[in-house]
Design a protein around this motif. Sequence first.
Motif, PDB file in Angstrom:
ATOM      1  N   GLY A 111       0.800  -1.214   0.000  1.00 38.27           N
ATOM      2  CA  GLY A 111       0.000   0.000   0.000  1.00 38.27           C
ATOM      3  C   GLY A 111       0.828   1.257   0.000  1.00 38.27           C
ATOM      4  O   GLY A 111       0.301   2.347  -0.262  1.00 38.27           O
ATOM      5  N   VAL A 112       2.127   1.146   0.303  1.00 39.98           N
ATOM      6  CA  VAL A 112       3.024   2.305   0.252  1.00 39.98           C
ATOM      7  C   VAL A 112       3.773   2.239  -1.075  1.00 39.98           C
ATOM      8  O   VAL A 112       4.620   1.361  -1.273  1.00 39.98           O
ATOM      9  CB  VAL A 112       4.022   2.301   1.422  1.00 39.98           C
ATOM     10  N   PRO A 113       3.483   3.138  -2.009  1.00 41.40           N
ATOM     11  CA  PRO A 113       4.049   3.029  -3.362  1.00 41.40           C
ATOM     12  C   PRO A 113       5.454   3.636  -3.455  1.00 41.40           C
ATOM     13  O   PRO A 113       5.852   4.454  -2.617  1.00 41.40           O
ATOM     14  CB  PRO A 113       3.064   3.851  -4.196  1.00 41.40           C
ATOM     15  N   PRO A 114       6.206   3.248  -4.484  1.00 39.73           N
ATOM     16  CA  PRO A 114       7.483   3.908  -4.739  1.00 39.73           C
ATOM     17  C   PRO A 114       7.256   5.227  -5.474  1.00 39.73           C
ATOM     18  O   PRO A 114       6.309   5.349  -6.252  1.00 39.73           O
ATOM     19  CB  PRO A 114       8.231   2.906  -5.619  1.00 39.73           C
ATOM     20  N   ALA A 115       8.122   6.195  -5.230  1.00 41.72           N
ATOM     21  CA  ALA A 115       8.002   7.478  -5.926  1.00 41.72           C
ATOM     22  C   ALA A 115       8.675   7.425  -7.292  1.00 41.72           C
ATOM     23  O   ALA A 115       8.346   8.213  -8.175  1.00 41.72           O
ATOM     24  CB  ALA A 115       8.620   8.588  -5.087  1.00 41.72           C
ATOM     25  N   ARG A 116       9.623   6.512  -7.438  1.00 40.35           N
ATOM     26  CA  ARG A 116      10.333   6.341  -8.710  1.00 40.35           C
ATOM     27  C   ARG A 116      10.266   4.868  -9.108  1.00 40.35           C
ATOM     28  O   ARG A 116      10.137   3.993  -8.255  1.00 40.35           O
ATOM     29  CB  ARG A 116      11.804   6.747  -8.583  1.00 40.35           C
ATOM     30  N   PRO A 117      10.430   4.572 -10.394  1.00 36.60           N
ATOM     31  CA  PRO A 117      10.387   3.167 -10.837  1.00 36.60           C
ATOM     32  C   PRO A 117      11.687   2.415 -10.612  1.00 36.60           C
ATOM     33  O   PRO A 117      11.760   1.217 -10.879  1.00 36.60           O
ATOM     34  CB  PRO A 117      10.070   3.285 -12.330  1.00 36.60           C
ATOM     35  N   GLU A 118      12.735   3.121 -10.128  1.00 35.57           N
ATOM     36  CA  GLU A 118      14.022   2.466  -9.929  1.00 35.57           C
ATOM     37  C   GLU A 118      14.555   2.820  -8.551  1.00 35.57           C
ATOM     38  O   GLU A 118      14.011   3.666  -7.859  1.00 35.57           O
ATOM     39  CB  GLU A 118      15.027   2.896 -11.016  1.00 35.57           C
ATOM     40  N   GLY A 119      15.634   2.150  -8.170  1.00 37.75           N
ATOM     41  CA  GLY A 119      16.274   2.436  -6.899  1.00 37.75           C
ATOM     42  C   GLY A 119      15.808   1.511  -5.786  1.00 37.75           C
ATOM     43  O   GLY A 119      14.919   0.663  -5.969  1.00 37.75           O
ATOM     44  N   LEU A 120      16.435   1.682  -4.601  1.00 38.75           N
ATOM     45  CA  LEU A 120      16.108   0.833  -3.466  1.00 38.75           C
ATOM     46  C   LEU A 120      14.653   0.995  -3.039  1.00 38.75           C
ATOM     47  O   LEU A 120      14.001   0.019  -2.662  1.00 38.75           O
ATOM     48  CB  LEU A 120      17.024   1.159  -2.281  1.00 38.75           C
ATOM     49  N   GLY A 121      14.139   2.214  -3.106  1.00 38.15           N
ATOM     50  CA  GLY A 121      12.752   2.430  -2.725  1.00 38.15           C
ATOM     51  C   GLY A 121      11.804   1.584  -3.544  1.00 38.15           C
ATOM     52  O   GLY A 121      10.888   0.950  -3.018  1.00 38.15           O
ATOM     53  N   ALA A 122      12.026   1.543  -4.865  1.00 41.00           N
ATOM     54  CA  ALA A 122      11.174   0.741  -5.739  1.00 41.00           C
ATOM     55  C   ALA A 122      11.376  -0.744  -5.488  1.00 41.00           C
ATOM     56  O   ALA A 122      10.449  -1.541  -5.629  1.00 41.00           O
ATOM     57  CB  ALA A 122      11.475   1.078  -7.198  1.00 41.00           C
ATOM     58  N   ALA A 123      12.601  -1.136  -5.110  1.00 39.45           N
ATOM     59  CA  ALA A 123      12.904  -2.556  -4.901  1.00 39.45           C
ATOM     60  C   ALA A 123      12.173  -3.131  -3.700  1.00 39.45           C
ATOM     61  O   ALA A 123      11.802  -4.302  -3.696  1.00 39.45           O
ATOM     62  CB  ALA A 123      14.405  -2.752  -4.743  1.00 39.45           C
ATOM     63  N   VAL A 124      11.971  -2.311  -2.657  1.00 40.19           N
ATOM     64  CA  VAL A 124      11.394  -2.847  -1.423  1.00 40.19           C
ATOM     65  C   VAL A 124       9.989  -2.332  -1.129  1.00 40.19           C
ATOM     66  O   VAL A 124       9.292  -2.896  -0.279  1.00 40.19           O
ATOM     67  CB  VAL A 124      12.301  -2.526  -0.212  1.00 40.19           C
ATOM     68  N   ALA A 125       9.541  -1.303  -1.814  1.00 40.32           N
ATOM     69  CA  ALA A 125       8.228  -0.730  -1.530  1.00 40.32           C
ATOM     70  C   ALA A 125       7.121  -1.754  -1.751  1.00 40.32           C
ATOM     71  O   ALA A 125       7.067  -2.430  -2.783  1.00 40.32           O
ATOM     72  CB  ALA A 125       7.981   0.500  -2.409  1.00 40.32           C
ATOM     73  N   GLY A 126       6.234  -1.881  -0.784  1.00 46.31           N
ATOM     74  CA  GLY A 126       5.080  -2.749  -0.906  1.00 46.31           C
ATOM     75  C   GLY A 126       5.370  -4.234  -0.834  1.00 46.31           C
ATOM     76  O   GLY A 126       4.500  -5.049  -1.159  1.00 46.31           O
ATOM     77  N   THR A 127       6.575  -4.615  -0.401  1.00 45.40           N
ATOM     78  CA  THR A 127       6.929  -6.033  -0.387  1.00 45.40           C
ATOM     79  C   THR A 127       6.422  -6.772   0.854  1.00 45.40           C
ATOM     80  O   THR A 127       6.242  -7.986   0.824  1.00 45.40           O
ATOM     81  CB  THR A 127       8.455  -6.218  -0.470  1.00 45.40           C
ATOM     82  N   VAL A 128       6.220  -6.060   1.954  1.00 46.01           N
ATOM     83  CA  VAL A 128       5.849  -6.695   3.223  1.00 46.01           C
ATOM     84  C   VAL A 128       4.340  -6.605   3.427  1.00 46.01           C
ATOM     85  O   VAL A 128       3.766  -5.509   3.354  1.00 46.01           O
ATOM     86  CB  VAL A 128       6.576  -6.018   4.407  1.00 46.01           C
ATOM     87  N   GLY A 129       3.710  -7.722   3.670  1.00 43.93           N
ATOM     88  CA  GLY A 129       2.277  -7.714   3.941  1.00 43.93           C
ATOM     89  C   GLY A 129       1.967  -6.983   5.234  1.00 43.93           C
ATOM     90  O   GLY A 129       2.776  -7.000   6.166  1.00 43.93           O
ATOM     91  N   PRO A 130       0.804  -6.335   5.304  1.00 47.47           N
ATOM     92  CA  PRO A 130       0.449  -5.589   6.522  1.00 47.47           C
ATOM     93  C   PRO A 130       0.475  -6.456   7.782  1.00 47.47           C
ATOM     94  O   PRO A 130       0.935  -6.004   8.839  1.00 47.47           O
ATOM     95  CB  PRO A 130      -0.969  -5.088   6.223  1.00 47.47           C
ATOM     96  N   ARG A 131       0.011  -7.686   7.681  1.00 49.36           N
ATOM     97  CA  ARG A 131       0.006  -8.573   8.855  1.00 49.36           C
ATOM     98  C   ARG A 131       1.428  -8.915   9.283  1.00 49.36           C
ATOM     99  O   ARG A 131       1.751  -8.909  10.477  1.00 49.36           O
ATOM    100  CB  ARG A 131      -0.772  -9.844   8.542  1.00 49.36           C
ATOM    101  N   ALA A 132       2.294  -9.192   8.300  1.00 53.51           N
ATOM    102  CA  ALA A 132       3.684  -9.505   8.619  1.00 53.51           C
ATOM    103  C   ALA A 132       4.379  -8.303   9.244  1.00 53.51           C
ATOM    104  O   ALA A 132       5.166  -8.438  10.188  1.00 53.51           O
ATOM    105  CB  ALA A 132       4.429  -9.950   7.364  1.00 53.51           C
ATOM    106  N   ALA A 133       4.093  -7.105   8.726  1.00 45.77           N
ATOM    107  CA  ALA A 133       4.684  -5.893   9.290  1.00 45.77           C
ATOM    108  C   ALA A 133       4.231  -5.693  10.733  1.00 45.77           C
ATOM    109  O   ALA A 133       5.036  -5.346  11.613  1.00 45.77           O
ATOM    110  CB  ALA A 133       4.300  -4.680   8.445  1.00 45.77           C
ATOM    111  N   LEU A 134       2.939  -5.927  10.984  1.00 44.89           N
ATOM    112  CA  LEU A 134       2.412  -5.779  12.341  1.00 44.89           C
ATOM    113  C   LEU A 134       3.053  -6.792  13.287  1.00 44.89           C
ATOM    114  O   LEU A 134       3.448  -6.447  14.414  1.00 44.89           O
ATOM    115  CB  LEU A 134       0.895  -5.955  12.328  1.00 44.89           C
ATOM    116  N   LEU A 135       3.172  -8.029  12.834  1.00 40.94           N
ATOM    117  CA  LEU A 135       3.787  -9.059  13.669  1.00 40.94           C
ATOM    118  C   LEU A 135       5.248  -8.730  13.969  1.00 40.94           C
ATOM    119  O   LEU A 135       5.729  -8.963  15.083  1.00 40.94           O
ATOM    120  CB  LEU A 135       3.683 -10.419  12.983  1.00 40.94           C
TER     121      LEU A 135
END
Length: 255
Positions: free
Chosen positions: A168-192
């Motif tokens: 649900g948190v999008p990357p601002a650019r199509p490249e870079g570390l932000g794009a590589a990891v953005a949105g990869t973790v499920g909300p439940r996993a992040a909460l846990l």
Amino acid sequence: MSDVNSRASLPDGIRFAFGTLTVLPVTVTRWDREAARAGMLCAPLAGLVVGLCAAALGGALTLLGAGPLLAAVASVAVPAALTRGLHLDGLADVADGLGSGKPAEDALRIMKQSDIGPFGVVTLVLSLFAQVAVLAQLYGESWARGAIAAAVAAVTARLALTLASRAGVPPARPEGLGAAVAGTVGPRAALLAGVAVVGVTAGVSLPGAVAVVLGCGAAELLLRRCVRRFGGVTGDVFGALAEVAATAALIALAL
């Protein structure tokens, strides 16, 4: 070569976390969305190692007779050295981008420039001063309090990255570390992951657990501001989130 569609193992995640979030000699064997997901879930573990290194140096200096200010400076220097200053650079770039008042595209271009503007300089100075001031206060009370605070700050900084990588948190650019990891973790996993870190920290220090929550809360506020302002996250935003979370956690411990 690993199948990019296969689920990443724990070792894959640990290598990704340490390989991207520290300068420790780790070889990243997978660079795909599954590895990024596992890596960002392991980010607090990387933070713990960085924090323990900072705590060890600060605590050792205190026990050897150094003053609390020197111990505090050392504890702040270790995370900067173990990340090549990338998180601090991200904080400065985000401060310049947010302070520019320009549209998102122009602000992102400002953030990519190699120089640091006035907003970035002031933000860096105040953030580092705050971190040193808090740690000096805590080391002055006891070496253990200072060391625990250094470790808690580093773990909080990396937990903030785990939470910022949620779906649900999008990357601002199509490249870079932000794009590589953005949105990869499920909300439940992040909460846990957050609950686990807070729970373990509470077993060591109840004020430390509160500091983790408040530090991540401060990072969440910045995250939402950056998503509204830039349209998503970048590597610089992740760096800024880490520094804001660490600073807020330390201030919470001081209070």
